[in-house]
Design a protein around this motif. Sequence first.
Motif, PDB file in Angstrom:
ATOM      1  N   GLU A  85       0.825  -1.206   0.000  1.00 44.20           N
ATOM      2  CA  GLU A  85       0.000   0.000   0.000  1.00 44.20           C
ATOM      3  C   GLU A  85       0.864   1.262   0.000  1.00 44.20           C
ATOM      4  O   GLU A  85       0.614   2.203  -0.760  1.00 44.20           O
ATOM      5  CB  GLU A  85      -0.924   0.003   1.220  1.00 44.20           C
ATOM      6  N   LYS A 117      -5.800   4.025  -0.484  1.00 40.70           N
ATOM      7  CA  LYS A 117      -6.587   2.897  -0.991  1.00 40.70           C
ATOM      8  C   LYS A 117      -6.517   2.766  -2.510  1.00 40.70           C
ATOM      9  O   LYS A 117      -7.092   1.847  -3.080  1.00 40.70           O
ATOM     10  CB  LYS A 117      -8.048   3.070  -0.563  1.00 40.70           C
ATOM     11  N   SER A 119      -4.877   1.922  -5.966  1.00 37.58           N
ATOM     12  CA  SER A 119      -3.792   1.110  -6.526  1.00 37.58           C
ATOM     13  C   SER A 119      -3.187   1.836  -7.728  1.00 37.58           C
ATOM     14  O   SER A 119      -3.800   2.738  -8.312  1.00 37.58           O
ATOM     15  CB  SER A 119      -4.320  -0.251  -6.969  1.00 37.58           C
TER      16      SER A 119
END
Length: 519
Positions: A85, A117, A119
Amino acid sequence: MKSKRYFNTTGFCMPERHYMVDPLRNQKIIFDLIEKTQYFTIHAPRQTGKTTLLHELAHRLNKEGNYISVVFSVESAGYRSITEETANLKIINSLYESCELFISKELWPKKSLADEKCSLQTYLNNWAGSQKKPIVLLLDEIDSLYDDVLVSVLRQLRNGFQGRPKHFPSTIALVGLRDVREYKTKVRPSEVSLGSGSPFNIKAESILLGTWTKEEIAELYSQHTKDTGQIFSKKVIDRIYELTGGQPWLVNAVANEIVEKILKSDYTKKITLAHAEEAKENLIARRDTHLDSLLDKLKEPRVKNIVSAIINGDSLVYDNFNDDLRYVIDLGIIRKEKYDIIFSNEIYREIIPRVLNFSMQENIREEGMTSCYIKPDAKLDMDKLLKAFQKFYRRNSEHWLERFDYKEAGHGLLLMAFLQRVINGGGRIDREMAVGRGRTDLTIEFAGDTFVLELKLKRDSDSKEDGLDQISRYLDTLGMTKGYLILFEIKPSSIIPWETRVKWENVSHQNKKITVVEM
């Protein structure tokens, strides 16, 4: 008047500041791949022009107006402890911040997408979907990523691939030191593979940036001549090509050393072959960043095996798909020349043995003093020098070689260290080394005299006769009739005692006078 441009040895090149060869001159394949919306990789050793090429490519594509192109680095996510992350966020931020250097504000991706959050795949998907032109993304330092982060990035790019060019970058180039096949080594062996035979099986091509030709070096140096009137003659260019093998950083570094350091930017002075030799010695002695990063690789076991084989002349069990061999070639340390595997250029050939035996040089005291071996006529007494080394080797070799990192090559490196301490007083050593030759050849020049030494490990009863044949052939190529064959016994003194292994013999072989020195 001082030139506005100079030979660059730090960072990527800029036409307005640096002498440079067009990095895209031989890269039609790249434009073809972009036109076909293909993904590809570019790899090359450090400081060979990768970043310069990427910047020139992105600026050219943006100027032509058919694509949106950005270069960015993922190095900020290149450490082992980072989570996927956090890595995504750092990579996205790096891309966003790099946009300012290449494209106008209205073409940037939305910063608001870059949250914890989001990607990388989603970010690129949204950016591509918001643009009318296809995106060409040039992703630098890909092989700085480790483990799960590397797997994650490659998978996200592979998953987004099918959405190009409307919903994902039309073309992505992954750029780094190593070819894509080497990415597997950056993933923990215990982890599951990427799910295919190749870690990036959507690539159409893998492009290796090569070294420069003599003509390209001449083109680079002619820019300096045009700016200043100072000429690099054909003889000087030929010699610099021998020293550097066309390695771009070395080509610039040698020229910069001559022009700015040795001649102190006095453009009225003539550049000579002696200046090229002085520049070589200065670079080796100073070990600038490029050379230090190269030498740091010598600690890796995969590199050590190949380098030891070159120094000893040992054979390797390899084929064209041998990973270690290809890895060390990709690093730029070695190259293939017909049937030989050798160090990539003369500077590497000189500095690698010197660095490997540097601690030995520093620990050699009185025995290595130049004055001990100089005759009244200022000539070098090679017989006296080698007899002194025999004594030194008997006293110290077993203890030193046991602690030495390069044990297999240690015998020859120890002699080279001993010689280097003496030769530094006014001579030079040229080394001929290659995988499978079965020996190392040294040519020593001192005070107008030339000495030929062949170093060979005594592996069996035929080693001496083989060595005599080899040095005789080598002397023929040099037009000489006298040389020294140095035979190192590899069995311990507990099996073959020093009393019987240390020998000195003058023999005649194939009309040559050979002094055989055994130890």
